[in-house]
Scaffold this active site. Structure first.
Site: not given
Ligand code: BG6
Length: 483
Positions: A51, A148, A177-178, A182, A216, A235, A240, A331
């Site tokens: 935008r 997501k 879903d990243h 990996k 994390e 989350d 994941h 976290k």
């Molecule tokens: C994201 C979450 O999908 O994945 C975050 O929303 C999280 O809260 C992150 O920190 C972790 O990804 P990675 O690849 O750093 O383990």
């Protein structure tokens, strides 16, 4: 060993939300690295759309700054940066109105693969889908990529699926879903299904239990507003960790193709027992001298959202009945360290007597950092003494095993975006899979309201003590959180 880079067909990648955080941190740097690797086919273009009023030169500057910040070692390649920026342009676009849509339609190359990356809130998905259709861009050369969270419960996920299905076929929808992008996660499948060694042992007869930890060390940072409405369960766990869980527990698919793999993952989720309240522990991190507490960070002093969750899940099927899966994520834990550990049972009889101690084979799939796979094997302690046993690691840490050229693995987004262009959905979630994951987590989340608030835990710890008790009561222990 040299990796092969096969250029993909020319494409237009349109990042809707092109000025946002995800575009700057992940999507644009990933595209640049693929460009440097020679994978972006000639005639491809990257179109930022948002935008914000901006022209192409200003956007190119923003892209260049993002690459300088997040581009990895390739960012020093100024010659390629210049060429990459020449493929980038910007269009001011109103997702809910008419501004910019005709210009977008004229800018995309009709002969290219067209991938629209919806890097915006799900509230806009319906408007975007409708306009892509109206302005003639939704044909079968078009793919859409969505991030997501895909909904916040089953009902909202169903709604999103229905909204997208109005204008797109499932084969055009790429739900990211990243974690699936990996490198080690894909290797998990290679190790399981490419070797004869593991699969015969991959069941409750030989596996005592499986642990999945995604730890994390960072807190929620500036994402408090979003996170406090989600919590670790929505989350991380619903997507994941459940995806990792599916890959480790699924039956061998007949082929490594999208539907074969996703059918098997879906069966795992559907075979999960409902979770009993005693099998879950939630936690919330406390302040340290220098860092704020969770509640302070999200600006909600009464928050009952969890920043940590540990649970014990059981799968009711022939392969896994009797083998528990322990999953935890949180976290502000002691380190950034994520792994899956397959803990095999004790040998049925120890011929070496009590002094030899208890030894178990553990297959550890390390996701980050130091990606790799390690198999703990028991051998004789060298030396002339008695028959003492020790565990040694058979280390398949990729950086060492594969040589320096392979050590810089592509980021998950590089792999996944290229898969979108190649039209390969294997590492993306299908609509029914996402719905099944919500169907399992919804009652768990709904029960939080009737339960005690999350337990406090110290920053730098392994989570609340009760999470340790969750596994101790079964005579087992979590593995140490260690990079
Ligand atoms: C994201 C979450 O999908 O994945 C975050 O929303 C999280 O809260 C992150 O920190 C972790 O990804 P990675 O690849 O750093 O383990």
């Amino acid at each position: 060993m040299v990796s092969r880079t096969i250029p993909v067909d020319p494409f237009d990648l349109i990042i809707i939300g092109g000025t946002g955080d995800l575009a700057r941190r992940k999507i644009l740097p990933a595209l640049f690295r693929r460009f440097v690797a020679g994978q972006m086919g000639k005639g491809s273009q990257v179109i930022g759309a948002a935008r914000t009023e901006m022209d192409t030169p200003a956007y190119r500057q923003m892209v260049s700054d993002a690459i300088a910040e997040f581009g990895g070692p390739e960012k020093k390649d100024k010659a390629n940066l210049k060429k990459f920026l020449a493929t980038v342009c910007y269009i001011t676009l109103d997702a809910r109105g008419t501004a910019g849509w005709e210009e977008l339609g004229e800018t995309v190359h009709s002969e290219n693969i067209r991938a629209f990356y919806f890097s915006v809130g799900p509230g806009l998905f319906g408007d975007l889908a409708k306009r892509l259709h109206k302005y003639g861009m939704s044909d079968d050369r078009c793919r859409i990529v969505v991030e997501k969270p895909f909904g916040h419960d089953l009902a909202s996920a169903r709604e999103l699926n229905a909204v997208l299905a109005k204008h797109f076929d499932e084969s055009q929808i790429y739900r990211i879903d990243h974690y699936l992008g990996k490198e080690t996660v894909q290797n998990l499948m290679a190790v399981r299904f490419g070797n004869m060694l593991f699969e015969p042992l991959w069941n409750s007869q030989y596996v005592d239990h499986i642990q999945i930890t995604v730890s994390e060390s960072v807190g929620v940072g500036g994402r408090g507003g979003y996170y406090d409405k989600s919590g670790a369960m929505r989350d991380m766990m619903q997507n994941h960790l459940m995806q990792l869980f599916c890959l480790i527990a699924m039956e061998p698919p007949a082929k490594f193709d999208p539907d074969s793999v996703r059918d098997e993952k879906l069966k795992v989720i559907r075979a999960l027992d409902p979770l009993a309240p005693e099998n879950i522990v939630r936690g919330q991190y406390e302040a340290t001298e220098t860092k704020p507490s969770y509640r302070k960070q999200v600006g909600n002093r009464d928050s009952t959202t969890e920043s940590f969750v540990a649970l014990k899940a059981n799968i009711s099927n022939w392969r896994w009945a009797g083998t528990p899966f322990y999953l935890r994520t949180g976290k502000r834990l002691r380190e950034r360290a994520s792994e899956i550990a397959v803990v095999f049972k004790d040998a049925p009889h120890s011929i070496f007597g009590e002094d030899a101690g208890r030894h178990r084979n553990i297959l550890t799939i390390k996701l980050q950092p130091n990606e790799g796979i390690v198999l703990g094997v028991t051998i004789k302690e060298p030396g002339p003494g008695g028959m003492r046993l020790i565990d040694v690691p058979l280390d398949m840490t990729f950086a060492e095993a594969l040589g320096p050229e392979q050590a810089g693995f592509p980021d998950a987004y590089e792999r996944l975006i290229m898969d979108v262009i190649r039209g390969n959905q294997t590492l993306f979630m299908r609509g029914d899979e996402v719905e099944a994951a919500w169907a399992w987590t919804d009652p768990i989340i709904a029960a939080f309201g009737e339960q005690d608030p999350p337990l406090p835990y110290a920053t730098g710890s392994s989570g609340p003590d009760e999470a340790l008790a969750l596994i101790h009561r079964d005579g087992r222990a979590w593995r140490e959180i260690k990079a």
